[in-house]
Scaffold this motif. Structure first.
Motif, PDB file in Angstrom:
ATOM      1  N   SER A  94      23.472 -30.021  30.539  1.00  0.00           N
ATOM      2  CA  SER A  94      24.585 -29.342  29.868  1.00  0.00           C
ATOM      3  C   SER A  94      24.133 -28.026  29.252  1.00  0.00           C
ATOM      4  CB  SER A  94      25.190 -30.244  28.791  1.00  0.00           C
ATOM      5  OG  SER A  94      25.759 -31.400  29.352  1.00  0.00           O
ATOM      6  N   LEU A  95      22.961 -28.022  28.654  1.00  0.00           N
ATOM      7  CA  LEU A  95      22.430 -26.781  28.084  1.00  0.00           C
ATOM      8  C   LEU A  95      22.168 -25.749  29.186  1.00  0.00           C
ATOM      9  CD1 LEU A  95      19.990 -28.213  25.375  1.00  0.00           C
ATOM     10  CD2 LEU A  95      22.278 -27.229  25.043  1.00  0.00           C
ATOM     11  N   CYS A  96      21.681 -26.208  30.333  1.00  0.00           N
ATOM     12  CA  CYS A  96      21.477 -25.289  31.468  1.00  0.00           C
ATOM     13  C   CYS A  96      22.804 -24.680  31.920  1.00  0.00           C
ATOM     14  CB  CYS A  96      20.818 -26.029  32.629  1.00  0.00           C
ATOM     15  SG  CYS A  96      19.091 -26.472  32.375  1.00  0.00           S
ATOM     16  N   ALA A  97      23.843 -25.509  32.023  1.00  0.00           N
ATOM     17  CA  ALA A  97      25.149 -25.022  32.483  1.00  0.00           C
ATOM     18  C   ALA A  97      25.761 -24.045  31.481  1.00  0.00           C
ATOM     19  CB  ALA A  97      26.086 -26.206  32.718  1.00  0.00           C
ATOM     20  N   LEU A  98      25.618 -24.319  30.194  1.00  0.00           N
ATOM     21  CA  LEU A  98      26.143 -23.390  29.188  1.00  0.00           C
ATOM     22  C   LEU A  98      25.461 -22.033  29.274  1.00  0.00           C
ATOM     23  CD1 LEU A  98      26.503 -25.788  26.115  1.00  0.00           C
ATOM     24  CD2 LEU A  98      28.363 -24.711  27.409  1.00  0.00           C
ATOM     25  N   ARG A  99      24.228 -22.038  29.706  1.00  0.00           N
ATOM     26  CA  ARG A  99      23.483 -20.775  29.819  1.00  0.00           C
ATOM     27  C   ARG A  99      23.761 -20.043  31.130  1.00  0.00           C
ATOM     28  NH1 ARG A  99      21.744 -16.656  30.647  1.00  0.00           N
ATOM     29  NH2 ARG A  99      19.737 -15.688  30.098  1.00  0.00           N
ATOM     30  N   TRP A 100      23.844 -20.770  32.260  1.00  0.00           N
ATOM     31  CA  TRP A 100      23.832 -20.086  33.556  1.00  0.00           C
ATOM     32  C   TRP A 100      25.065 -20.292  34.435  1.00  0.00           C
ATOM     33  CZ3 TRP A 100      18.712 -22.452  32.627  1.00  0.00           C
ATOM     34  CH2 TRP A 100      17.761 -21.505  32.221  1.00  0.00           C
ATOM     35  N   LEU A 101      25.991 -21.172  34.071  1.00  0.00           N
ATOM     36  CA  LEU A 101      27.137 -21.417  34.950  1.00  0.00           C
ATOM     37  C   LEU A 101      28.285 -20.484  34.570  1.00  0.00           C
ATOM     38  CD1 LEU A 101      28.509 -24.982  35.902  1.00  0.00           C
ATOM     39  CD2 LEU A 101      29.572 -22.802  36.457  1.00  0.00           C
ATOM     40  N   HIS A 102      28.514 -19.460  35.415  1.00  0.00           N
ATOM     41  CA  HIS A 102      29.564 -18.467  35.190  1.00  0.00           C
ATOM     42  C   HIS A 102      30.425 -18.364  36.450  1.00  0.00           C
ATOM     43  CE1 HIS A 102      27.903 -16.915  31.382  1.00  0.00           C
ATOM     44  NE2 HIS A 102      26.722 -17.166  31.933  1.00  0.00           N
ATOM     45  N   PRO A 103      31.566 -19.067  36.507  1.00  0.00           N
ATOM     46  CA  PRO A 103      32.391 -19.080  37.729  1.00  0.00           C
ATOM     47  C   PRO A 103      32.864 -17.709  38.170  1.00  0.00           C
ATOM     48  CG  PRO A 103      33.075 -20.801  36.213  1.00  0.00           C
ATOM     49  CD  PRO A 103      32.103 -19.962  35.470  1.00  0.00           C
ATOM     50  N   ALA A 104      33.299 -16.846  37.236  1.00  0.00           N
ATOM     51  CA  ALA A 104      33.811 -15.525  37.617  1.00  0.00           C
ATOM     52  C   ALA A 104      32.725 -14.690  38.276  1.00  0.00           C
ATOM     53  CB  ALA A 104      34.373 -14.813  36.389  1.00  0.00           C
ATOM     54  N   ARG A 105      31.524 -14.771  37.723  1.00  0.00           N
ATOM     55  CA  ARG A 105      30.408 -14.009  38.288  1.00  0.00           C
ATOM     56  C   ARG A 105      30.057 -14.523  39.682  1.00  0.00           C
ATOM     57  NH1 ARG A 105      25.424 -14.394  34.529  1.00  0.00           N
ATOM     58  NH2 ARG A 105      26.962 -13.418  33.131  1.00  0.00           N
ATOM     59  N   ALA A 106      30.005 -15.841  39.842  1.00  0.00           N
ATOM     60  CA  ALA A 106      29.691 -16.407  41.152  1.00  0.00           C
ATOM     61  C   ALA A 106      30.798 -16.110  42.156  1.00  0.00           C
ATOM     62  CB  ALA A 106      29.498 -17.919  41.021  1.00  0.00           C
ATOM     63  N   GLN A 107      32.055 -16.155  41.718  1.00  0.00           N
ATOM     64  CA  GLN A 107      33.170 -15.860  42.621  1.00  0.00           C
ATOM     65  C   GLN A 107      33.096 -14.421  43.111  1.00  0.00           C
ATOM     66  OE1 GLN A 107      37.690 -15.271  41.734  1.00  0.00           O
ATOM     67  NE2 GLN A 107      37.278 -17.464  41.664  1.00  0.00           N
ATOM     68  N   HIS A 108      32.790 -13.520  42.212  1.00  0.00           N
ATOM     69  CA  HIS A 108      32.665 -12.105  42.587  1.00  0.00           C
ATOM     70  C   HIS A 108      31.540 -11.912  43.608  1.00  0.00           C
ATOM     71  CE1 HIS A 108      32.913  -7.730  41.941  1.00  0.00           C
ATOM     72  NE2 HIS A 108      31.599  -7.742  42.048  1.00  0.00           N
ATOM     73  N   THR A 109      30.450 -12.622  43.400  1.00  0.00           N
ATOM     74  CA  THR A 109      29.300 -12.479  44.293  1.00  0.00           C
ATOM     75  C   THR A 109      29.503 -13.150  45.645  1.00  0.00           C
ATOM     76  OG1 THR A 109      27.826 -12.435  42.386  1.00  0.00           O
ATOM     77  CG2 THR A 109      26.819 -12.944  44.519  1.00  0.00           C
ATOM     78  N   LEU A 110      30.091 -14.362  45.642  1.00  0.00           N
ATOM     79  CA  LEU A 110      30.134 -15.189  46.834  1.00  0.00           C
ATOM     80  C   LEU A 110      31.434 -15.074  47.619  1.00  0.00           C
ATOM     81  CD1 LEU A 110      28.467 -18.384  45.345  1.00  0.00           C
ATOM     82  CD2 LEU A 110      27.382 -16.564  46.679  1.00  0.00           C
ATOM     83  N   LYS A 111      32.519 -14.651  46.950  1.00  0.00           N
ATOM     84  CA  LYS A 111      33.793 -14.548  47.661  1.00  0.00           C
ATOM     85  C   LYS A 111      34.343 -13.134  47.712  1.00  0.00           C
ATOM     86  CE  LYS A 111      36.730 -17.938  47.538  1.00  0.00           C
ATOM     87  NZ  LYS A 111      37.698 -19.009  47.174  1.00  0.00           N
ATOM     88  N   GLY A 112      33.694 -12.207  47.034  1.00  0.00           N
ATOM     89  CA  GLY A 112      34.161 -10.834  47.063  1.00  0.00           C
ATOM     90  C   GLY A 112      34.992 -10.518  45.834  1.00  0.00           C
ATOM     91  N   SER A 113      34.965  -9.260  45.427  1.00  0.00           N
ATOM     92  CA  SER A 113      35.651  -8.855  44.210  1.00  0.00           C
ATOM     93  C   SER A 113      37.148  -9.056  44.267  1.00  0.00           C
ATOM     94  CB  SER A 113      35.337  -7.397  43.889  1.00  0.00           C
ATOM     95  OG  SER A 113      35.734  -6.579  44.972  1.00  0.00           O
ATOM     96  N   ALA A 114      37.749  -9.067  45.460  1.00  0.00           N
ATOM     97  CA  ALA A 114      39.186  -9.265  45.575  1.00  0.00           C
ATOM     98  C   ALA A 114      39.624 -10.623  45.087  1.00  0.00           C
ATOM     99  CB  ALA A 114      39.630  -9.072  47.021  1.00  0.00           C
ATOM    100  N   ALA A 115      38.721 -11.570  45.147  1.00  0.00           N
ATOM    101  CA  ALA A 115      39.066 -12.941  44.752  1.00  0.00           C
ATOM    102  C   ALA A 115      38.782 -13.194  43.284  1.00  0.00           C
ATOM    103  CB  ALA A 115      38.305 -13.945  45.598  1.00  0.00           C
ATOM    104  N   ALA A 116      38.198 -12.224  42.596  1.00  0.00           N
ATOM    105  CA  ALA A 116      37.740 -12.467  41.243  1.00  0.00           C
ATOM    106  C   ALA A 116      38.631 -11.824  40.193  1.00  0.00           C
ATOM    107  CB  ALA A 116      36.307 -11.967  41.100  1.00  0.00           C
ATOM    108  N   VAL A 117      39.910 -11.837  40.436  1.00  0.00           N
ATOM    109  CA  VAL A 117      40.841 -11.234  39.487  1.00  0.00           C
ATOM    110  C   VAL A 117      40.908 -12.029  38.213  1.00  0.00           C
ATOM    111  CG1 VAL A 117      43.231 -10.546  39.120  1.00  0.00           C
ATOM    112  CG2 VAL A 117      42.197 -10.264  41.371  1.00  0.00           C
ATOM    113  N   THR A 118      40.954 -13.375  38.374  1.00  0.00           N
ATOM    114  CA  THR A 118      40.965 -14.251  37.215  1.00  0.00           C
ATOM    115  C   THR A 118      39.707 -15.066  37.176  1.00  0.00           C
ATOM    116  OG1 THR A 118      42.101 -16.000  38.409  1.00  0.00           O
ATOM    117  CG2 THR A 118      43.459 -14.368  37.264  1.00  0.00           C
ATOM    118  N   ALA A 119      39.764 -16.247  36.599  1.00  0.00           N
ATOM    119  CA  ALA A 119      38.618 -17.143  36.379  1.00  0.00           C
ATOM    120  C   ALA A 119      37.999 -16.781  35.059  1.00  0.00           C
ATOM    121  CB  ALA A 119      37.591 -17.101  37.503  1.00  0.00           C
TER     122      ALA A 119
END
Length: 439
Positions: free
Chosen positions: A414-439
């Motif tokens: 849980s401490l690892c996820a609080l530090r490194w799990l960022h869905p918006a950042r991963a979405q921007h990187t892995l699906k392209g900026s067009a998909a990262a409007v929200t999150a």
């Protein structure tokens, strides 16, 4: 090419009901070995460590088959994949009913685990074809309630069946239940066509009627997906949740009987109470997550932080279980509350993954997550068995030490996820900026 279609709530919920039934059967198959542990170990002359080894064997090929079928589900209709699973489960109950040795039972559990491993990720992929992103938490949570219903039914019925007709009868009944589900699925199961989700804020209101897909980026190399820090954190969270699940379905009935002194039927009722608490916690927290999303919270707030807070709180309760002197009834209640909190992880993380990875790779990534996570359920029964054998199966404290080990794991991930799990950042990187409007 992305398929656009209209969101059909009626059909979507019919499919949810059928997949909930499949999840119920899946967990009946999982939990039966734990519910008949006392008479089974006596008849087959198994030590606690040997029983933990046999129980954990269910997950040995679980991961491999989950990944293989996950890749197949990217390309083939889930309707037929799920039907094949249901048929195989029903057939595989019969050799378990006739198993006369630990080796024979172990072989049966390994093969059954391979057949059942892909169930959850394939069901999630199937239901995501019916619901848009902001409506996915609750359907997955409801499918997980099938698992809860299976375990509650197991706690109430299996001890009575075992008492009157012997532990082997349970496997014959499971075979019959599996056949009934296969007939219903063959008649009513369908393939969804809604394979995207509205992500722009302006599209949220329209999601009730029309799913507007945002084009994904090109398919990503799996090395890139599997080394992304956010995705790795999802894997770790689910690993910890499955660790606790493996302990619960394998050792909880034995703890109630040998550690807390309950009789077989009473232990089954206590087990059903714990699973009911898990069910209520799961659906309640999943609903809260979905409400937060629809209220404008980010995915990190509504999904990641909610999961982590729930896990840390559960871990502290499990540690208290080992450190505070309580009555047997109080220990059952405390464990019920503790186990109810992390269950939200298994309902919310599939949607979390789906928002981060390309749609064309969603089935395989959810499957890989389940495969990695299920290793927790494969390891934890054996670890618990070793701890119980060292400290004595007749003492409650031996089991509580095992629960505390899982608690430490939940705090760490849980401490690892609080530090490194960022869905918006991963979405921007892995699906392209067009998909990262929200999150």
């Amino acid at each position: 090419m992305t398929i656009h279609t209209r969101y059909n709530p009626k059909s979507a919920w019919i499919m949810t009901a059928l997949l909930t039934g499949l999840a119920m059967i899946n967990f009946l198959d999982k939990i039966v070995i734990g519910m008949v542990a006392v008479p089974l170990t006596a008849e087959l002359h198994l030590s606690p460590a040997e029983f933990g080894f046999v129980a954990g064997s269910f997950f040995w090929l679980f991961s491999v088959s989950t990944i293989v079928v996950g890749f197949l589900a990217n390309r083939f209709p889930t309707r037929w994949i799920l039907l094949a699973m249901g048929v195989s489960w029903a057939v595989l109950q019969l050799p378990q009913a006739f198993a006369g040795s630990a080796v024979a039972l172990l072989a049966c559990r390994v093969v059954l685990g391979a057949a059942e491993g892909p169930s959850f990720p394939t069901s999630v992929h199937a239901i995501f074809k019916w619901f848009p992103d902001r409506h996915r938490n609750v359907p997955v949570a409801i499918i997980n309630q099938g698992a809860a219903m299976g375990m509650i039914l197991a706690g109430l019925a299996i001890p009575l069946i075992t008492k009157h007709w012997g532990w082997r009868t349970n496997f014959f009944l499971l075979a019959a239940i599996g056949v009934v589900w296969c007939v219903l699925w063959l008649c009513f199961g369908r393939e969804g066509t809604l394979d995207g989700a509205p992500r722009a804020a302006s599209a949220v209101a329209a999601s009730e009627a029309e799913a507007v897909d945002v084009p994904d980026a090109q398919r990503q190399p799996y090395f890139r997906l599997l080394t992304d820090r956010s995705i790795l954190c999802v894997f770790l969270l689910c690993f910890a949740a499955y660790w606790l699940l493996g302990q619960t379905i394998t050792w909880l009935p034995t703890w109630f009987e040998k550690g807390l002194g309950y009789g077989g039927v009473a232990a089954g009722r206590c087990f059903a109470l714990v699973i009911l608490a898990i069910s209520i916690g799961n659906i309640g927290l999943s609903w809260l997550s979905q409400r937060m999303l629809n209220g404008g919270a980010s995915s990190r707030q509504a999904r990641v932080q909610l999961i982590c807070v729930a896990m840390i709180a559960a871990a502290l309760l499990l540690i208290a279980l080992a450190m505070v002197d309580l009555s047997a009834a109080a220990k059952v209640v405390l464990y019920a509350v503790a186990s109810a909190l992390p269950a939200v992880c298994l309902s919310v993380t599939p949607a979390l993954l789906a928002e981060m990875v390309p749609t064309a790779q969603r089935a395989s990534m959810v499957a890989i997550n389940t495969a990695v996570a299920s290793l927790g359920a494969a390891i934890s029964p054996a670890v618990m068995g070793r701890i119980v054998q060292v400290y004595g199966s007749g003492t409650s404290h031996a089991y509580e030490i095992g629960f505390a080990v899982g608690a430490a794991l939940m705090i760490g991930v849980s401490l690892c996820a609080l530090r490194w799990l960022h869905p918006a950042r991963a979405q921007h990187t892995l699906k392209g900026s067009a998909a990262a409007v929200t999150a």
